[in-house]
Each structure stands twice: as structure tokens, then as C-alpha cells.
Design a protein around this motif. Structure first.
Motif: not given
Length: 140
Positions: A40-46, A76-79, A107-110, A133-136
Motif C-alpha cells: 500500500v502506498p503512503e498516500h493517494f493523490v486526489f 471510504g471503507v473498501w472490503t 482516488a476520487i475523494r479527498t 488507512e491511506v490518506p489522500v
């Protein structure tokens, strides 16, 4: 949401067909594969797509990776479940092989995403998950 509805509809139709004991001639069925590792990356870019490498177990040589079943829930929870197909009526040998698949997340949400990957069942038969948990962030 349309994918979830389509998966549920297909599953229900499958139950009705199996319940009627019609011989469909299919020689496979679908199973959930146990995820063992996720890059998992450290973050997603919006507003960008991100590829996540997922490692999962292949229990035998009759099981083949088919893709991912992604169920977005609220907030924003995905299973996420790795799905395999198992050939029926074949002589299968056990395997401890690990396979990898790529999951694309747009990443379609902030707000942050919580990704829950199915990792098997505990001793009580309850599903367990690898959770991240991946911040955007906004692009600079």
C-alpha cells in the motif's frame, strides 16, 4: 455500487439455479483467496489512479486467480477479496504458492480510504482482514 449490485444479482441467480439442481455442465466454482501481503502506498493523490500489488495464497494447482471483488462501503471503507476459480473433478495437489495481482484504486475523494483485504478465517470461522488507512493528498 453497480458492481456490488451486479455481483449480488449474479450470486442470487446462481443460488436459484443450483437450488433447482440443473446440471449446467460447469466444471468450476469461485472461492475467496487469502491475502497475505499488500504493498500500500503512503498516500493517494486526489483524482489519480494508483496500483496496489496484492499477494495471496494459492491453495492448490486447481485454483486460479480471477480478479478482485471490491465492495465500497460508506465513509471510504473498501472490503477487498481476491477471487479464485477452482476446477471441479480434477486431481489437485496442495500448493503453498503465493501469487500476485494488481488492484487499481482511483482516488476520487479527498478523505482517507480504509482498505480491508480478506485474509482468511480465525479459529472461530470469523473472517479476518488486513486493514490499511491511506490518506489522500492534493497534487502540488
Amino acid at each position: 455500487m453497480k458492481k456490488v449490485f451486479a455481483v449480488v444479482l449474479v450470486a442470487l441467480c446462481g443460488l436459484f439455479i443450483v437450488g433447482c439442481e440443473l446440471d449446467s455442465g460447469e466444471n468450476f466454482h469461485f472461492v475467496s483467496l487469502e491475502v497475505t501481503n499488500v504493498a500500500v502506498p503512503e498516500h493517494f493523490v486526489f483524482n489519480q489512479s494508483h496500483t496496489i500489488e496484492v499477494t495471496f495464497s494459492r491453495p492448490d494447482n486447481c485454483t486460479f486467480f480471477q480478479g478482485f471483488d471490491v465492495s465500497p462501503e460508506m465513509d471510504g471503507v473498501w472490503t477487498i477479496v481476491a477471487v479464485g476459480s477452482v476446477l471441479v473433478g480434477e486431481d489437485c495437489s496442495l500448493s503453498d504458492e503465493s501469487l500476485r495481482g494488481n488492484l487499481t484504486v482511483n482516488a476520487i475523494r479527498t478523505a482517507s480510504y480504509t482498505l480491508r483485504f480478506y485474509a482468511g478465517e480465525d479459529s472461530d470461522g470469523k473472517a479476518t482482514y488486513l486493514e490499511y488507512e491511506v490518506p489522500v493528498i492534493e497534487e502540488n
